[in-house]
Design a protein around this motif. Structure first.
Motif, PDB file in Angstrom:
ATOM      1  N   VAL A 188      14.151 -36.006  -0.902  1.00  0.00           N
ATOM      2  CA  VAL A 188      15.596 -35.555  -0.253  1.00  0.00           C
ATOM      3  C   VAL A 188      15.218 -34.887   1.150  1.00  0.00           C
ATOM      4  O   VAL A 188      16.219 -35.135   2.169  1.00  0.00           O
ATOM      5  N   GLN A 189      14.391 -34.187   1.443  1.00  0.00           N
ATOM      6  CA  GLN A 189      13.830 -33.560   2.674  1.00  0.00           C
ATOM      7  C   GLN A 189      13.379 -34.816   3.535  1.00  0.00           C
ATOM      8  O   GLN A 189      13.732 -34.456   4.917  1.00  0.00           O
ATOM      9  N   GLY A 190      13.359 -35.876   3.208  1.00  0.00           N
ATOM     10  CA  GLY A 190      13.096 -37.150   4.145  1.00  0.00           C
ATOM     11  C   GLY A 190      14.493 -37.588   4.484  1.00  0.00           C
ATOM     12  O   GLY A 190      14.581 -39.032   4.378  1.00  0.00           O
ATOM     13  N   VAL A 191      15.327 -36.687   4.968  1.00  0.00           N
ATOM     14  CA  VAL A 191      16.625 -37.343   5.173  1.00  0.00           C
ATOM     15  C   VAL A 191      16.857 -38.386   6.407  1.00  0.00           C
ATOM     16  O   VAL A 191      17.596 -39.355   5.896  1.00  0.00           O
ATOM     17  N   ALA A 232      20.903 -29.537   2.598  1.00  0.00           N
ATOM     18  CA  ALA A 232      21.404 -29.009   3.861  1.00  0.00           C
ATOM     19  C   ALA A 232      20.507 -29.227   5.156  1.00  0.00           C
ATOM     20  O   ALA A 232      21.024 -28.849   6.111  1.00  0.00           O
ATOM     21  N   LEU A 233      19.481 -29.725   4.980  1.00  0.00           N
ATOM     22  CA  LEU A 233      18.880 -29.989   6.137  1.00  0.00           C
ATOM     23  C   LEU A 233      19.503 -31.204   7.007  1.00  0.00           C
ATOM     24  O   LEU A 233      19.351 -31.163   8.313  1.00  0.00           O
ATOM     25  N   CYS A 234      20.270 -31.792   6.267  1.00  0.00           N
ATOM     26  CA  CYS A 234      21.223 -32.654   6.916  1.00  0.00           C
ATOM     27  C   CYS A 234      22.557 -32.206   7.219  1.00  0.00           C
ATOM     28  O   CYS A 234      23.104 -31.555   6.336  1.00  0.00           O
ATOM     29  N   ARG A 274      20.039 -22.024   5.808  1.00  0.00           N
ATOM     30  CA  ARG A 274      20.344 -23.701   6.359  1.00  0.00           C
ATOM     31  C   ARG A 274      21.641 -23.867   6.504  1.00  0.00           C
ATOM     32  O   ARG A 274      22.066 -24.511   7.363  1.00  0.00           O
ATOM     33  N   VAL A 275      22.604 -23.524   5.472  1.00  0.00           N
ATOM     34  CA  VAL A 275      23.878 -23.716   5.498  1.00  0.00           C
ATOM     35  C   VAL A 275      24.769 -23.037   6.655  1.00  0.00           C
ATOM     36  O   VAL A 275      25.731 -23.677   7.410  1.00  0.00           O
ATOM     37  N   PHE A 533      10.928 -25.470   7.714  1.00  0.00           N
ATOM     38  CA  PHE A 533      11.664 -26.756   7.497  1.00  0.00           C
ATOM     39  C   PHE A 533      12.612 -27.070   8.686  1.00  0.00           C
ATOM     40  O   PHE A 533      13.314 -28.102   8.892  1.00  0.00           O
ATOM     41  N   LEU A 534      13.151 -25.967   9.436  1.00  0.00           N
ATOM     42  CA  LEU A 534      14.092 -26.180  10.328  1.00  0.00           C
ATOM     43  C   LEU A 534      13.804 -27.438  11.237  1.00  0.00           C
ATOM     44  O   LEU A 534      14.795 -28.062  12.081  1.00  0.00           O
ATOM     45  N   GLY A 535      12.518 -27.602  11.554  1.00  0.00           N
ATOM     46  CA  GLY A 535      12.282 -28.742  12.572  1.00  0.00           C
ATOM     47  C   GLY A 535      12.732 -30.114  12.171  1.00  0.00           C
ATOM     48  O   GLY A 535      12.515 -31.059  13.018  1.00  0.00           O
ATOM     49  N   ILE A 536      12.702 -30.336  10.723  1.00  0.00           N
ATOM     50  CA  ILE A 536      13.335 -31.730  10.406  1.00  0.00           C
ATOM     51  C   ILE A 536      14.532 -31.895  10.140  1.00  0.00           C
ATOM     52  O   ILE A 536      15.221 -32.828   9.197  1.00  0.00           O
ATOM     53  N   GLN A 537      15.362 -30.927  10.774  1.00  0.00           N
ATOM     54  CA  GLN A 537      16.884 -31.037  10.354  1.00  0.00           C
ATOM     55  C   GLN A 537      17.317 -32.286  11.065  1.00  0.00           C
ATOM     56  O   GLN A 537      16.641 -32.602  12.364  1.00  0.00           O
TER      57      GLN A 537
END
Length: 677
Positions: A188-191, A232-234, A274-275, A533-537
């Motif tokens: 899922v992190q691979g949005v 939430a990264l997306c 993140r939200v 992980f904020l770099g892959i948002q």
């Protein structure tokens, strides 16, 4: 005699029915046993049941065909016969063995037979073998081969219909130990690959997950919070999360509280960070749950004495979350002070001085958003807050004492000094009179003997600043700029304003003209509070911080603004200390800064500085085109004749729009004339 034979046949038939030996079933059972004899049986790794093993693909296919034929022959009439019941362990063992060590073709067939098995046998007949079948299917559900994963998930879907509440904890433990849950989360992190969209766009799935979360135990809660954190990264996924309903959001925010295990709280803070990373989303959550959010955060950051090693991850995540939400205005700021953030920060500074950069970052963000009526006597311990102010000022004085070019320090030490300078600067410019007055008075008192030499050193250092070399030099320059701006807020150092303005104008021009200049924001420069992980948002439209994306430009313009204001207090019509031949270059650089379409402070400070060059407001394309037309004197249709005989050309259409009273009347007054001029 005939009656006796008939009775014997009926008795024999009855025994066969009880044994399950009617029709082809006994023959198929013998074929299955013969096929299984070609492999070996051994105890399963988990100690539950046994499994059949054979690496030969043709033998596996033979066993699978035998199982399929056997299952096809089972009906309601013979389902409960001993022959069928006793065959279940053999069938399950064979399927488990093939699922664990079979080829992709046989694995898919085995998964399909598990699906069939769940429809043939009743709940209580398969329940003892539930976990035995579940383990290999969980591993196969995340297989890279799509047809294998699809078949496994379909079998899981049928098998999970037998799940009971007593086995939920065991299933979730399997999900974690097998790596299935982690793989799903990372998928899922691979949005950008679209996986996230398939999840959060499924309203039925999101509603089901929310229902499970509301009524779940800590183990399930932690797993789902990780799942939501990935979604939430997306940006769209975060919005979908916020639309899940107030009761669900309240449960999520409740997971931050001290009544939950530390593992749940850590993941909860990551999700909340993140939200709420954007101002709009943060304001929405704060308006709903300001008190419980702040209470849980302060509780997580609180500790007596030194922080225990096992609690450090929780404190770190709580500090990161505080730094995120403290950037934005809202009622949570007063909640922080009322619930004792002053004491928590003070304890952090005393017990863990190496974390003072965290202390300075949070303190600076909190004080800049304080209301002008704030006073610690009303909502907090005045002693704790006053000690915080003194500590920040002393840390700033230590930085001044070490000199403006202390290149021997590493990035961590420089970060600590930079955060101290930022905290003092924010206090001095806070709308809260308490912080502003305290910081200015304390700074003047602390720097009474050495302040003049310090500010001279700062000006000299800024004159030779080169920010395009490395992150360390960038950090040194930013720290020096913040320190200089602090000095300019103290009236006693007003006499250095003209010299400082000259230095800063040169620095700004040089910085903007460099093609290799390094531009860093707060988040990029002070990475101690950044989520990795904020770099892959993706799909986020981030709210711009006041400091913007170039801290050197921002603090240079802020310091220059302070210098010009101090110059204006000494001289009603201050002149800029700029050689006339450099005016065009500086004006061009400032106009380019004003053209930036953002709300960051650099744009506003540049617009203020431009007023000293005769430029007002923000430049735009239409205004520049009109200015060119005015300079060319084209389409002039009105001329004013002044009292001293001079003339002034104008455009009638512009006068009609801006000030029609200046236009000549259509009918001339008595004794006058009107010739259109």
């Amino acid at each position: 005699m005939k009656a006796i034979k008939e009775a014997g046949k009926k008795k024999k038939k009855k025994k066969q029915e009880e044994a399950g030996g009617v029709g082809f079933l006994p023959t198929l059972h013998l074929r299955l046993q013969h096929a299984l004899s070609l492999g070996s049986r051994r105890r399963s790794d988990d100690g539950v049941g046994s499994k059949w093993e054979c690496l030969d693909i043709q033998t596996q296919k033979l066993v699978l065909r035998s199982i399929a034929s056997f299952l096809d022959c089972i009906s309601k009439d013979n389902l409960k016969t001993p022959l069928v019941k006793d065959s279940i362990p053999d069938v399950v063992g064979a399927l488990v063995g093939i699922l664990e060590r079979g080829h992709s073709t046989t694995v898919c067939t085995a998964a399909a037979l598990v699906d069939k098995l769940s429809h043939v046998f009743s709940d209580h007949m398969l329940r003892p073998h539930f976990l035995h079948l579940l383990r290999p299917l969980l591993s196969l559900s995340i297989a890279t081969q799509l047809h294998v994963a699809t078949a496994s998930i379909q079998a899981l879907n049928s098998l999970l219909s037998f799940l009971t509440t007593t086995k939920e904890a065991q299933v979730w433990e399997m999900l974690q130990t097998s790596g299935t849950l982690t793989r799903l989360i990372y998928s899922v992190q691979g949005v950008p690959d679209g996986m996230g969209y398939l999840v959060w766009s499924n309203d039925k799935l999101m509603a089901s997950l929310a229902a499970i979360f509301i009524n779940s135990d800590p183990l399930v809660m932690a797993a789902l919070l990780k799942f939501y954190s990935s979604l939430a990264l997306c940006g769209y996924g975060a919005i979908k999360f916020l639309e899940s309903g107030d009761s669900f959001l309240a449960k999520v925010m409740h997971s931050l509280g001290s009544c939950h295990p530390q593992s749940v709280r850590i993941v909860g803070f990551k999700l909340a960070q993140r939200v709420m990373i954007n101002e709009n989303e943060c304001s929405r959550m704060i308006n709903l749950f300001a008190e419980p959010i702040v209470e849980a955060t302060v509780s997580a950051m609180s500790h007596e004495g030194k922080i225990a090693a096992e609690k450090i991850p929780l404190v770190v995540e709580a500090c990161r979350f505080t730094a995120v939400i403290a950037r934005w205005p809202g009622k949570h700021h007063i909640c922080f002070w009322r619930l004792g953030i002053g004491k928590v920060l003070l304890n952090m500074l005393i017990q863990h001085p190496y974390r003072s950069h965290t202390f300075g970052h949070i303190l600076g963000s909190l004080v800049i958003h304080c209301d002008d009526s704030f006073h610690p006597q009303k909502v907090a311990s005045e002693v704790d807050v006053e000690i915080l102010v003194i500590s920040a000022c002393l840390a700033f004085e230590e930085r001044c004492r070490r000199g403006p070019r202390f290149c021997d320090d590493d990035v961590t030490t420089m970060t600590r000094h930079g955060m101290a300078a930022r905290a003092v600067l924010m206090m001095m410019h806070s709308s809260c009179e308490y912080f502003s007055y305290k910081a200015r008075a304390l700074l003047l008192q602390i720097l009474e003997t050495s302040g003049q030499s310090h500010i001279n050193d700062l000006i000299v250092s800024l004159g030779y600043a080169h920010a395009g070399i490395s992150k360390l030099h960038f950090l040194i320059t930013v720290t020096n700029l913040m320190g200089f701006t602090c000095y300019m807020a103290v009236p006693e150092y007003r006499r250095f304003s003209r010299q400082g303005a000259e230095c800063l104008l040169s620095l700004i021009t040089d910085h903007l003209s460099r093609s290799d200049r390094l531009c860093l924001s707060n988040e990029s420069l002070f990475t101690h509070l950044k989520d990795v992980f904020l770099g892959i948002q993706c799909c986020w439209s981030f709210s711009k911080e006041w400091e913007g994306s170039d801290l050197i430009l921002f603090y240079s313009l802020w310091g220059l603004t302070e210098c010009l204001q101090q110059c204006a207090l000494e001289d009603n019509c201050p002149t800029l200390p700029v050689p006339h031949d450099k005016n065009a270059k500086i004006i061009g650089a400032l106009l380019d800064t004003c053209r930036i379409n953002s709300t960051c402070g650099s744009r506003w400070f540049a617009a203020f500085v431009l007023t000293f060059f005769g430029y007002y407001g923000f430049p735009n394309e239409v205004g520049e085109r009109l200015s060119v037309l005015l300079d060319r004197k084209e389409f002039i249709d009105t001329k004013f004749i002044l009292a001293d005989g001079d003339t002034l050309d104008a455009h009638g259409i512009l006068l009609a729009l801006g000030c029609p009273s200046l236009l000549p009347p259509e009918t001339p007054a008595t004794g006058g004339h009107c010739n259109g001029q």
